[in-house]
Structure formats: C-alpha cells, structure tokens
Design an enzyme around this catalytic site. Structure first.
Site, mmCIF file in Angstrom:
data_model
loop_
_atom_site.group_PDB
_atom_site.id
_atom_site.type_symbol
_atom_site.label_atom_id
_atom_site.label_comp_id
_atom_site.label_asym_id
_atom_site.label_seq_id
_atom_site.Cartn_x
_atom_site.Cartn_y
_atom_site.Cartn_z
ATOM 1 C CG PHE A 271 -2.156 -0.925 0.919
ATOM 2 C CD1 PHE A 271 -3.368 -0.443 0.481
ATOM 3 C CD2 PHE A 271 -2.006 -2.294 1.066
ATOM 4 C CE1 PHE A 271 -4.416 -1.296 0.182
ATOM 5 C CE2 PHE A 271 -3.049 -3.163 0.784
ATOM 6 C CZ PHE A 271 -4.265 -2.663 0.335
ATOM 7 C CB CYS A 282 -13.521 -0.261 1.525
ATOM 8 S SG CYS A 282 -14.518 -1.754 1.383
HETATM 9 P P1 NAD Z 1 -22.783 -4.577 -2.246
HETATM 10 O O1 NAD Z 1 -23.467 -3.362 -2.730
HETATM 11 O O2 NAD Z 1 -21.944 -5.377 -3.184
HETATM 12 O O3 NAD Z 1 -23.835 -5.568 -1.586
HETATM 13 C C1 NAD Z 1 -24.865 -5.170 -0.726
HETATM 14 C C2 NAD Z 1 -26.072 -6.053 -1.002
HETATM 15 O O4 NAD Z 1 -27.048 -5.840 0.004
HETATM 16 C C3 NAD Z 1 -26.752 -5.754 -2.337
HETATM 17 O O5 NAD Z 1 -26.825 -6.954 -3.098
HETATM 18 C C4 NAD Z 1 -28.145 -5.252 -1.945
HETATM 19 O O6 NAD Z 1 -29.145 -5.613 -2.888
HETATM 20 C C5 NAD Z 1 -28.332 -5.948 -0.613
HETATM 21 N N1 NAD Z 1 -29.328 -5.342 0.288
HETATM 22 C C6 NAD Z 1 -29.478 -4.050 0.630
HETATM 23 N N2 NAD Z 1 -30.485 -3.917 1.523
HETATM 24 C C7 NAD Z 1 -30.970 -5.167 1.761
HETATM 25 C C8 NAD Z 1 -31.984 -5.685 2.607
HETATM 26 N N3 NAD Z 1 -32.681 -4.893 3.408
HETATM 27 N N4 NAD Z 1 -32.234 -7.019 2.587
HETATM 28 C C9 NAD Z 1 -31.510 -7.832 1.776
HETATM 29 N N5 NAD Z 1 -30.516 -7.388 0.974
HETATM 30 C C10 NAD Z 1 -30.251 -6.076 0.963
HETATM 31 O O7 NAD Z 1 -21.888 -4.092 -1.014
HETATM 32 P P2 NAD Z 1 -20.558 -4.787 -0.475
HETATM 33 O O8 NAD Z 1 -19.397 -4.331 -1.281
HETATM 34 O O9 NAD Z 1 -20.792 -6.236 -0.289
HETATM 35 O O10 NAD Z 1 -20.419 -4.076 0.952
HETATM 36 C C11 NAD Z 1 -21.287 -4.411 2.004
HETATM 37 C C12 NAD Z 1 -20.696 -3.876 3.296
HETATM 38 O O11 NAD Z 1 -19.441 -4.510 3.555
HETATM 39 C C13 NAD Z 1 -20.416 -2.381 3.284
HETATM 40 O O12 NAD Z 1 -20.638 -1.875 4.565
HETATM 41 C C14 NAD Z 1 -18.944 -2.313 2.953
HETATM 42 O O13 NAD Z 1 -18.334 -1.128 3.441
HETATM 43 C C15 NAD Z 1 -18.422 -3.525 3.691
HETATM 44 N N6 NAD Z 1 -17.191 -4.077 3.137
HETATM 45 C C16 NAD Z 1 -17.004 -4.132 1.790
HETATM 46 C C17 NAD Z 1 -15.821 -4.688 1.282
HETATM 47 C C18 NAD Z 1 -15.592 -4.735 -0.193
HETATM 48 O O14 NAD Z 1 -14.443 -4.949 -0.587
HETATM 49 N N7 NAD Z 1 -16.604 -4.539 -1.036
HETATM 50 C C19 NAD Z 1 -14.853 -5.202 2.162
HETATM 51 C C20 NAD Z 1 -15.100 -5.157 3.535
HETATM 52 C C21 NAD Z 1 -16.263 -4.591 4.014
#
Ligand code: NAD
Length: 463
Positions: A271, A282
């Site tokens: 990084f 993120c």
């Molecule tokens: P994403 O947008 O890929 O997925 C979120 C999912 O939640 C979507 O498919 C959406 O349709 C669903 N959703 C929303 N409301 C809902 C509900 N009420 N019931 C059922 N499903 C519902 O997001 P992501 O990248 O997976 O991130 C999710 C969380 O994890 C965030 O807080 C993010 O900061 C954290 N996070 C992400 C990563 C990453 O690399 N993407 C890594 C670590 C943590």
C-alpha cells in the site's frame, strides 16, 4: 480446482458443530461470506432484496466478477450446503447466526448511511423464530450494534433478550476476496456476552483449527478497528502520493523512495504505491465516515481530510500531465486502459480511473476506455465514455494513452504495435505499472507519477 478452494475442503465442521447461517445481502461481502462458510460445512442461506441477484445465484451464475468464486459457488450449491432466497423469513427462520452484509454508502455529509442496516435489522427481528446471534459484517460506525439491539427491543420485545448482536467486520480485498475469506489474516469478533462469543467460536472453529487467529474484543472496539484498518491503509497510499507530488517538484523518483521505505519492516512495502490514488467501496467512504464519527464524538481529526485531499490531488496530477502533454484537451482523444478501481474486479465504485475520465470529458476530450471486466459497469457510471473491445482498439488514433488500472494483462501489451496506431506516441502511466525502458524503446514519451518524464531515443537508435 483452485488451490485455495482445495485447501479449504473437505468440510471441516465437526459433527454437532454445524450451524445454520443466514446472510442478508449477497453482494461483494455477503456472497463471499456465504460461500466460505458453506465451504467449511455450515448450512447457509443467502438473502438479498435484489430478486435478479437471487435468481442468478440460485442458477449458479455470478452477479459480479470476482476470481474463483463461481467455482466455489457451484461446489456449495451441489453440496446442498448453500441456497438463496428472496424471502428474509425463509432465510432467518431457524438460523443460529444471521449476518448483515448490506451496503453502507456515504451520505452527502460523509456520514455512513445506515438505512439498509436498519431495514435489515428490522426484517431479521420480525423473522426471528428463536435465540440467535446477529453479526454485523457491513462496515459501520461505532455504536451501530447498539442501535441494532435497540431496534430488536422495539420490534420484538419478547425475543430481544435472547438475541445477541456482535460486530464481526470483514477484511477481504476485492480481487482476492475468496482467498482472504477462506484464509484470513485474522477474524475479529466484538461481543458483549459469553453466549455470543461461544456461538462465534463454534462458527469459526474450522478456521481457527487451521491456525487463523480469532481476536475477541468488546463491540465498539471491533467496530472502530475496521475503520482504523481501512483508514490506515488509505493513509499509506496517500503518503506515497504526497511523496510523488514532492518528487515531481524536486526531480526525485518516488518508486525508489518507497522501495527504500518498504524495506524497513516497521513500514512494509504494501500500500505504498504512488499512482491515481485509492478508490472502491471501502477506503473513500470509510475514511470520511470515520472522520465524521470522530467529530460527532467531539474529536477533530484533520489528518483524515488531508489524506482524502491528497487522494483527490492524485487524479488532478494525472490531468496536469495530460495537459502538459497535449496542451488543450478539447477535441483530443484519450485512451484509458483500465476502468475498474483496481485490478481483479469489475467494481467501478469510486474508481479513480472514472474520476479521471469524467474530468477529461468535462474538459472536452473524447475518452475511449478498455477494461477486461469492468467496461459495462463503467459506462453505466460514466455515460459519456466510449468503449473499446481491446487495448489496441482504444489506442487507435488516440492522442494519449493512459494506463489507469494495473491489470496484469497490460504488462503483455505489444507497445511497439500500439505506438504505430496512436496519433501521438504519448503514454501516461498513472499507476507506475510498466517498465519505463520498454515504453520508451517502443517510441512513447513516458509520463509517470512522481518520476521524471522520459522521452524516446531517436528512431534510428531504438532496439
Ligand atoms: P454490495 O453493494 O456489493 O452488496 C450489498 C447487497 O445488500 C446488495 O446486493 C443489496 O441488494 C443488498 N441489500 C441491501 N439492503 C438489503 C436488505 N434490506 N435485505 C436484503 N438485501 C439487501 O456491497 P458490499 O461491497 O458487499 O459491501 C457491504 C458492506 O461490507 C459495506 O458496509 C462495505 O463497506 C463492507 N465491506 C465491503 C468490502 C468490499 O471490498 N466490497 C470489504 C469489507 C467490508
């Protein structure tokens, strides 16, 4: 079969230890959670509000690109350890552990928007059929688990005392998500009762038995720790980019400086790459959310706005190089190689490559992008962008080629062929990704980030 998947099999859960797990939100984090917990032998049901996603997953197809996950999805569906449903009650009924993996996007103020977390908590509360643990895996500000617990008391007062809320942040990296989930550096669980720790220990025993460290803290510490990690990594990248800006003014070479820094085990090389800056779902939002959280708690943390500003400046620095190379950007054709926020993913959320594209479009340039996986997502996000089928197609007739995402395949480019088909032989390597000697010997003027610009030797001297 992928080596990481092979290592995680056969299922490791001991008889009598298997848990019923529901995962609310099957996006980048939720789907990986589903597959890795099913792979070690738990019974997992994934639930999403997006019916199309559920249909795709049920038929074994991926809603996004992430290496090797499709393969494990097939295995888990065939094993019968994993299924998907659009009905939260179906998913939650009888579950021992329910993960909340919904999105936490930024509000205009920078604070985390927790509407989806609250909705998910209410749905789970209504659907709960008995004692269970709700594990927040979404990245949330400290204090969120307490709000989820209060939601439970409001929705299901008769059951709330038998439901524990824990913080179990996710540390996976997109592009290497499966490896990070099956073989994590550490697992963090913040809880307030021994009962909850016991359930989470049982859930993660197959990982702990393979040597993964399980760290247990109180809930607020776990919530804070996730933000602390992401912010620190963003800070490292911004430090490298700040050094790049100084190198550009002092005739230094940032690549050599970070190599020196990275050789010190107290610093480490990860990084520390100067380039277009961090992006994705993120770092940008978590950094601002953490700053707002600190301010709400009465502690100003200007360090974090400085980190974000340096990150924005990285895109500006690339634009500055383009203006230097092309004079006016109006009516210039720019080829962007790479649109995803980083290699290994089709995710374009907060992609620096798209921020650059948007700026170029606003200045009147034509922007033709190529990305092996993220093109369709990119054009949805940035509608003025034109798409090319391959890097040469993008470069044909371009006044400048920009390498904007470090996809490994770009190391294999035939640069001499590319130099023949561009209008001007100018390459801005906005990720310091290519070998300068190869770029200039192909005939390009090579702009880099935090490194001197190199001009090609006269044609008769090229190899
Ligand atoms: P994403 O947008 O890929 O997925 C979120 C999912 O939640 C979507 O498919 C959406 O349709 C669903 N959703 C929303 N409301 C809902 C509900 N009420 N019931 C059922 N499903 C519902 O997001 P992501 O990248 O997976 O991130 C999710 C969380 O994890 C965030 O807080 C993010 O900061 C954290 N996070 C992400 C990563 C990453 O690399 N993407 C890594 C670590 C943590």
């Amino acid at each position: 079969m992928n080596e990481v998947i092979t290592r995680s099999r056969p299922a490791k859960v001991a008889p009598g230890e298997r848990l019923r797990v529901a995962v609310i939100g099957t996006g980048h984090v939720g789907l990986i959670t589903c597959t890795s917990l099913a792979a070690v032998g738990h019974d997992v049901v994934g639930n999403d509000a997006d019916r199309d996603k559920i249909d795709l997953l049920t038929s074994g197809r991926m809603p996004f690109y992430e290496p090797d996950v499709a393969e494990l999805l097939d295995v888990c569906l065939a094993d019968g350890r994993l299924r998907f449903t659009g009905d939260t009650s179906d998913a939650v009924s009888g579950a021992d552990v329910v993960f909340i993996c919904v999105g936490t996007p930024p509000r205009a103020s920078g604070k985390a928007n927790l509407v989806a977390v609250e909705q998910a908590a209410r749905q789970v509360a209504r659907a709960a059929t008995g004692p269970l643990v709700i594990a927040e895996k979404s990245t949330v500000p400290a204090g969120t688990a307490e709000r989820v617990q209060r939601t439970l008391w409001l929705e299901r007062p008769e059951l709330a005392a038998s439901i524990d809320v824990v913080s179990n942040p996710e540390f996976l990296r997109e592009g290497r998500a499966l490896e990070d989930s099956l073989e994590p550096d550490r697992i963090l669980v913040g809880a307030s009762t021994q009962r909850a720790f016991d359930v989470m220990q049982r859930l993660y025993r197959p990982f702990v038995e393979r040597g993964v460290r399980l760290i247990e803290t109180n809930i607020a510490t776990a919530e804070l720790a996730k933000h602390a990690c992401n912010v620190f990594l963003a800070m490292k990248i911004s430090y490298a980019n700040a050094l790049a800006r100084i190198c550009e003014r002092a005739d230094g070479d940032v690549t050599a400086i970070v190599e020196v820094m990275g050789a010190d085990p107290r610093i480490g090389p990860e990084f520390l790459g100067a380039g277009l800056g961090y992006g994705g779902y993120c770092f940008p939002k978590d950094l601002v959310a953490f700053e707002r959280l600190a301010a709400d708690l009465g502690y100003e943390l200007p360090l974090l706005s400085a980190v974000a500003k340096i990150n924005d400046d990285a895109v500006d620095a690339a634009l500055h190089k383009l203006r230097d190379a092309l004079w006016n950007l109006e009516d210039k054709r720019v080829a962007l190689l790479g649109l995803a926020f980083k290699p290994g993913t089709d995710d374009v959320r907060f992609s620096p490559a798209l921020a650059l594209a948007q700026n170029l479009l606003e200045e009147g340039a034509t922007v033709v992008g190529y990305d092996p996986y993220a093109a369709a997502n990119a054009v949805r996000e940035c509608p003025g962008l034109e798409l090319a089928d391959d890097p040469y197609d993008a470069a044909r007739g371009a006044h400048c080629v920009v390498l904007s995402t470090g996809w490994p395949e770009f190391r294999e480019l035939d640069l001499a062929k590319m130099a023949e088909i561009v209008s001007f032989p100018i390459l801005v390597d906005a990720r310091n990704f290519l070998e300068p000697e190869e770029v200039v010997s192909a005939g390009f003027t090579h702009y880099q980030m935090g490194r001197p610009t190199i001009h090609p030797p006269p044609r008769h001297e090229r190899g």
